[in-house]
Motif scaffolding. Structure first.
Motif, PDB file in Angstrom:
ATOM      1  N   PHE A  60       0.819  -1.207   0.000  1.00 21.15           N
ATOM      2  CA  PHE A  60       0.000   0.000   0.000  1.00 21.15           C
ATOM      3  C   PHE A  60       0.860   1.267   0.000  1.00 21.15           C
ATOM      4  CE2 PHE A  60      -2.019   3.373   2.512  1.00 21.15           C
ATOM      5  CZ  PHE A  60      -3.086   3.664   1.674  1.00 21.15           C
ATOM      6  N   VAL A  61       1.861   1.298   0.870  1.00 22.84           N
ATOM      7  CA  VAL A  61       2.739   2.464   0.961  1.00 22.84           C
ATOM      8  C   VAL A  61       3.496   2.660  -0.348  1.00 22.84           C
ATOM      9  CG1 VAL A  61       4.767   3.412   2.130  1.00 22.84           C
ATOM     10  CG2 VAL A  61       2.950   2.348   3.464  1.00 22.84           C
ATOM     11  N   THR A  62       3.954   1.585  -0.937  1.00 22.63           N
ATOM     12  CA  THR A  62       4.670   1.668  -2.212  1.00 22.63           C
ATOM     13  C   THR A  62       3.762   2.199  -3.311  1.00 22.63           C
ATOM     14  OG1 THR A  62       6.015  -0.225  -1.535  1.00 22.63           O
ATOM     15  CG2 THR A  62       6.051   0.374  -3.869  1.00 22.63           C
ATOM     16  N   GLN A  63       2.525   1.742  -3.361  1.00 21.67           N
ATOM     17  CA  GLN A  63       1.572   2.230  -4.369  1.00 21.67           C
ATOM     18  C   GLN A  63       1.306   3.714  -4.194  1.00 21.67           C
ATOM     19  OE1 GLN A  63      -1.837  -0.256  -3.835  1.00 21.67           O
ATOM     20  NE2 GLN A  63      -1.070  -1.867  -5.204  1.00 21.67           N
ATOM     21  N   PHE A 100       3.257   5.958  -2.800  1.00 22.55           N
ATOM     22  CA  PHE A 100       4.483   6.686  -3.124  1.00 22.55           C
ATOM     23  C   PHE A 100       4.676   6.786  -4.635  1.00 22.55           C
ATOM     24  CE2 PHE A 100       9.150   6.832  -3.684  1.00 22.55           C
ATOM     25  CZ  PHE A 100       9.383   8.038  -3.061  1.00 22.55           C
ATOM     26  N   VAL A 101       4.470   5.693  -5.344  1.00 19.54           N
ATOM     27  CA  VAL A 101       4.641   5.692  -6.794  1.00 19.54           C
ATOM     28  C   VAL A 101       3.591   6.583  -7.453  1.00 19.54           C
ATOM     29  CG1 VAL A 101       4.493   4.248  -8.866  1.00 19.54           C
ATOM     30  CG2 VAL A 101       5.794   3.465  -6.883  1.00 19.54           C
ATOM     31  N   SER A 102       2.360   6.540  -6.968  1.00 23.05           N
ATOM     32  CA  SER A 102       1.324   7.401  -7.555  1.00 23.05           C
ATOM     33  C   SER A 102       1.637   8.873  -7.302  1.00 23.05           C
ATOM     34  CB  SER A 102      -0.055   7.043  -7.011  1.00 23.05           C
ATOM     35  OG  SER A 102      -0.147   7.374  -5.652  1.00 23.05           O
ATOM     36  N   TYR A 103       2.237   9.187  -6.171  1.00 19.18           N
ATOM     37  CA  TYR A 103       2.643  10.561  -5.881  1.00 19.18           C
ATOM     38  C   TYR A 103       3.748  11.013  -6.830  1.00 19.18           C
ATOM     39  CZ  TYR A 103       4.660  14.525  -3.373  1.00 19.18           C
ATOM     40  OH  TYR A 103       5.148  15.757  -3.044  1.00 19.18           O
ATOM     41  N   LEU A 104       4.715  10.146  -7.060  1.00 18.67           N
ATOM     42  CA  LEU A 104       5.829  10.501  -7.938  1.00 18.67           C
ATOM     43  C   LEU A 104       5.417  10.576  -9.409  1.00 18.67           C
ATOM     44  CD1 LEU A 104       8.832   8.539  -6.425  1.00 18.67           C
ATOM     45  CD2 LEU A 104       8.329  10.960  -6.247  1.00 18.67           C
ATOM     46  N   LYS A 155       2.714  11.905 -10.544  1.00 20.95           N
ATOM     47  CA  LYS A 155       2.031  13.173 -10.821  1.00 20.95           C
ATOM     48  C   LYS A 155       3.046  14.221 -11.253  1.00 20.95           C
ATOM     49  CE  LYS A 155      -1.645  12.589  -7.453  1.00 20.95           C
ATOM     50  NZ  LYS A 155      -2.225  13.130  -6.224  1.00 20.95           N
ATOM     51  N   PRO A 156       2.657  15.123 -12.145  1.00 12.54           N
ATOM     52  CA  PRO A 156       3.565  16.218 -12.510  1.00 12.54           C
ATOM     53  C   PRO A 156       3.812  17.133 -11.308  1.00 12.54           C
ATOM     54  CG  PRO A 156       1.681  16.105 -14.002  1.00 12.54           C
ATOM     55  CD  PRO A 156       1.445  15.124 -12.913  1.00 12.54           C
ATOM     56  N   LYS A 157       4.940  17.790 -11.317  1.00 12.89           N
ATOM     57  CA  LYS A 157       5.337  18.619 -10.184  1.00 12.89           C
ATOM     58  C   LYS A 157       4.325  19.730  -9.928  1.00 12.89           C
ATOM     59  CE  LYS A 157       9.135  21.110  -8.154  1.00 12.89           C
ATOM     60  NZ  LYS A 157      10.538  21.467  -8.247  1.00 12.89           N
ATOM     61  N   GLN A 158       3.826  20.345 -10.979  1.00 11.07           N
ATOM     62  CA  GLN A 158       2.862  21.434 -10.824  1.00 11.07           C
ATOM     63  C   GLN A 158       1.580  20.955 -10.140  1.00 11.07           C
ATOM     64  OE1 GLN A 158       3.693  24.485 -11.398  1.00 11.07           O
ATOM     65  NE2 GLN A 158       1.734  25.256 -10.708  1.00 11.07           N
ATOM     66  N   GLN A 159       1.142  19.756 -10.470  1.00  7.28           N
ATOM     67  CA  GLN A 159      -0.068  19.207  -9.846  1.00  7.28           C
ATOM     68  C   GLN A 159       0.183  18.902  -8.366  1.00  7.28           C
ATOM     69  OE1 GLN A 159      -1.541  15.697 -11.740  1.00  7.28           O
ATOM     70  NE2 GLN A 159      -3.456  15.707 -10.606  1.00  7.28           N
ATOM     71  N   ARG A 160       1.371  18.425  -8.019  1.00 10.94           N
ATOM     72  CA  ARG A 160       1.690  18.165  -6.612  1.00 10.94           C
ATOM     73  C   ARG A 160       1.692  19.465  -5.815  1.00 10.94           C
ATOM     74  NH1 ARG A 160       6.487  14.250  -8.125  1.00 10.94           N
ATOM     75  NH2 ARG A 160       7.460  16.252  -8.411  1.00 10.94           N
ATOM     76  N   ILE A 161       2.242  20.518  -6.394  1.00 11.94           N
ATOM     77  CA  ILE A 161       2.268  21.814  -5.717  1.00 11.94           C
ATOM     78  C   ILE A 161       0.859  22.346  -5.529  1.00 11.94           C
ATOM     79  CG2 ILE A 161       2.987  24.226  -5.973  1.00 11.94           C
ATOM     80  CD1 ILE A 161       5.518  23.162  -7.363  1.00 11.94           C
TER      81      ILE A 161
END
Length: 64
Positions: free
Chosen positions: A9-12, A14-18, A20-26
């Protein structure tokens, strides 16, 4: 929940977070900050807010 399920679960997440484009994360981070409750209620709950309202009410009544 087993340890393997937790790691998966944690790996999924983390990978889904990475992925995403940087602008969307911000943008997501800014949206989360803007929807947080005021600091006073977030740190101490509703008691200080109630106390402040009570003190304002008493102050107004003393002026009359």
């Amino acid at each position: 929940m087993t340890f393997n399920d937790l790691v998966k679960f944690v790996t999924q997440q983390f990978v889904s977070y990475l992925d995403k484009p940087k602008q969307q994360r911000i943008q997501t981070k800014q949206d989360k900050k803007s929807t947080q409750p005021p600091m006073m209620s977030r740190w101490f709950g509703i008691v200080p807010i109630g106390f402040m309202l009570y003190m304002k009410k008493e102050k107004k009544q003393q002026k009359k």
